[in-house]
Design a protein around this motif. Structure first.
Motif, PDB file in Angstrom:
ATOM      1  N   ALA A 109       0.968  -1.199  -0.200  1.00  0.00           N
ATOM      2  CA  ALA A 109       0.208   0.060   0.139  1.00  0.00           C
ATOM      3  C   ALA A 109       0.873   1.139  -0.063  1.00  0.00           C
ATOM      4  CB  ALA A 109      -0.998  -0.007   1.379  1.00  0.00           C
ATOM      5  N   GLU A 110       2.009   1.225   0.670  1.00  0.00           N
ATOM      6  CA  GLU A 110       2.966   2.460   0.658  1.00  0.00           C
ATOM      7  C   GLU A 110       3.548   2.822  -0.616  1.00  0.00           C
ATOM      8  OE1 GLU A 110       3.113  -0.429   2.469  1.00  0.00           O
ATOM      9  OE2 GLU A 110       3.280   0.149   4.728  1.00  0.00           O
ATOM     10  N   ALA A 111       3.670   1.857  -1.486  1.00  0.00           N
ATOM     11  CA  ALA A 111       4.114   2.060  -3.064  1.00  0.00           C
ATOM     12  C   ALA A 111       3.013   2.796  -3.589  1.00  0.00           C
ATOM     13  CB  ALA A 111       4.482   0.739  -3.751  1.00  0.00           C
ATOM     14  N   ALA A 112       1.885   2.160  -3.637  1.00  0.00           N
ATOM     15  CA  ALA A 112       0.664   2.757  -4.128  1.00  0.00           C
ATOM     16  C   ALA A 112       0.213   4.207  -3.817  1.00  0.00           C
ATOM     17  CB  ALA A 112      -0.565   1.931  -3.889  1.00  0.00           C
ATOM     18  N   ALA A 113       0.547   4.265  -2.624  1.00  0.00           N
ATOM     19  CA  ALA A 113       0.278   5.705  -2.073  1.00  0.00           C
ATOM     20  C   ALA A 113       1.483   6.721  -2.521  1.00  0.00           C
ATOM     21  CB  ALA A 113       0.329   5.729  -0.395  1.00  0.00           C
ATOM     22  N   ALA A 114       2.776   6.253  -2.634  1.00  0.00           N
ATOM     23  CA  ALA A 114       3.684   7.080  -3.283  1.00  0.00           C
ATOM     24  C   ALA A 114       3.569   7.462  -4.585  1.00  0.00           C
ATOM     25  CB  ALA A 114       4.953   6.371  -3.074  1.00  0.00           C
ATOM     26  N   ALA A 115       2.782   6.393  -5.524  1.00  0.00           N
ATOM     27  CA  ALA A 115       2.419   6.878  -6.967  1.00  0.00           C
ATOM     28  C   ALA A 115       1.233   7.820  -6.922  1.00  0.00           C
ATOM     29  CB  ALA A 115       1.944   5.654  -7.601  1.00  0.00           C
ATOM     30  N   ILE A 116       0.386   7.989  -5.949  1.00  0.00           N
ATOM     31  CA  ILE A 116      -0.557   8.683  -6.001  1.00  0.00           C
ATOM     32  C   ILE A 116      -0.155   9.892  -5.483  1.00  0.00           C
ATOM     33  CG2 ILE A 116      -2.840   9.607  -4.714  1.00  0.00           C
ATOM     34  CD1 ILE A 116      -3.325   6.468  -4.461  1.00  0.00           C
ATOM     35  N   THR A 117       1.091  10.174  -4.452  1.00  0.00           N
ATOM     36  CA  THR A 117       1.630  11.627  -4.146  1.00  0.00           C
ATOM     37  C   THR A 117       2.056  12.168  -5.345  1.00  0.00           C
ATOM     38  OG1 THR A 117       1.532  10.731  -1.922  1.00  0.00           O
ATOM     39  CG2 THR A 117       2.950  12.461  -2.607  1.00  0.00           C
TER      40      THR A 117
END
Length: 360
Positions: free
Chosen positions: A36-44
């Motif tokens: 989930a951290e990688a997905a959140a980074a992509a969104i940011t």
């Protein structure tokens, strides 16, 4: 700024490009890291890139637009602070209405109920996005009419915008209610079919919300954000109280009932306030919107005709075509049909004062 300049095509193009890029980034992040951290980074990262690109395009197309300390005007500060404060209260109240169902369900029921309700809510709230383009066009147009004291065009733009938003959403809402089971099964699987009745109620509730948002935009456009802030605060408080009572009595369905009741109350309150603010008759606009809703619901009978499973989208197309034609010829009189043509022309035609300078 792009919306204010009526350059919606630029704004929407950038959104499509970067939302697609963010989607690709999320898929890649989940594929390679499964976190989930990688997905959140992509969104940011995508969000920052979208804002930077918008600023770069704005500076390229309109180099005369600058942000400099010398342009700061202390006289404008109180008005900007007032407007921003009330707008923030309205946004916070809308967030409470959107999220408090999940909070109360989590407190009074269990995590599984939160997940089931969230699935229905995520789908249903997409109804409000159908009206996004028209609402984006309404705000600068109504602001311009208000600033130039053009009261009759302001009144007509509000009426036709509310009618257009209602008409645009009705086929989608009726389709979602009729095929809610099919939609849930395709998206999240048969194990979430218990969300089906919740989805139907929430689809209707968020349709009412989208019409109410149109009214709220008209109120902001005439520089009366305090009217929206006071009413959305009352609605958010009522929604919270009803959630606790209804969830206790009826579980997840109680939260859906509470949302529908409060969205109906919110629509009536804000529509009445907007009608007064722009100088039109509340019951006239209420009847016109109700007439379109009734027509869309009646034509929903087309979904009772059996269709092959692979072509379950065909009834939506048939419903939308018949519905839009009947709305145009039956629900709108000649004056508002002409005005509708003008609004569509404004949306799709580049304004003369927004054309790029020669040689730039």
């Amino acid at each position: 700024v792009f919306v204010g300049l009526n350059r919606l095509e630029v704004c929407k193009f950038l959104r499509v490009v970067f939302h697609t890029a963010v989607l690709g980034g999320i898929v890649a992040a989940l594929e390679f890291s499964n976190s989930a951290e990688a997905a959140a980074a992509a969104i940011t990262i995508g969000g920052i890139a979208w804002k930077a690109a918008a600023w770069f395009v704005l500076r390229t197309m309109y180099p005369e637009i600058r942000i400099r300390p010398s342009l700061f005007d202390r006289k404008l500060l109180p008005g900007m602070f007032r407007y921003g404060s009330y707008a923030s209260v309205s946004q916070a109240g809308g967030h409470v209405v959107y999220q408090c169902d999940l909070y109360v369900i989590g407190i009074m029921l269990n995590p599984a109920a939160v997940a089931i309700y969230a699935v229905a809510n995520i789908l249903a709230v997409k109804i409000t996005e159908v009206s996004g383009v028209m609402i984006s066009a309404l705000f600068p147009m109504a602001s311009r009419f208000h600033g130039r004291n053009m009261l009759e065009p302001l009144r007509k733009s509000f009426i036709i915008s509310a009618q257009m938003v209602t008409a645009a959403m009705m086929p989608a809402v009726v389709f979602m209610i009729a095929y809610s089971g099919k939609i849930l099964e395709i998206w999240v699987g048969a194990e979430y079919l218990s969300a089906l009745p919740v989805l139907r109620w929430l689809a209707a509730a968020w349709m009412l919300n989208a019409v109410a948002v149109t009214c709220a935009v008209a109120i902001k456009a005439v520089n009366r954000p305090e009217i929206e802030a006071s009413r959305v605060t009352a609605v958010a408080a009522a929604n919270l109280v009803l959630d606790f009572l209804f969830v206790y009595w009826w579980g997840m369905m109680g939260a859906a009932y509470a949302t529908f009741i409060t969205q109906l109350a919110w629509l009536l309150l804000i529509m009445h306030a907007a009608a007064r603010a722009v100088g039109t008759d509340f019951f006239f606009i209420l009847r016109s919107v109700a007439k379109i809703i009734a027509l869309g619901a009646a034509l929903g009978a087309v979904y009772l005709v059996p269709a092959p499973p692979a072509l379950f989208f065909v009834p939506l197309i048939v419903h939308a075509l018949i519905f839009f034609l009947l709305v145009y010829f039956l629900a709108l009189d000649e004056e508002y049909r002409t005005y509708l043509k003008n609004i569509v022309s404004i949306i799709f035609t580049r304004p003369a004062n927004a054309t790029r300078r020669q040689g730039r």
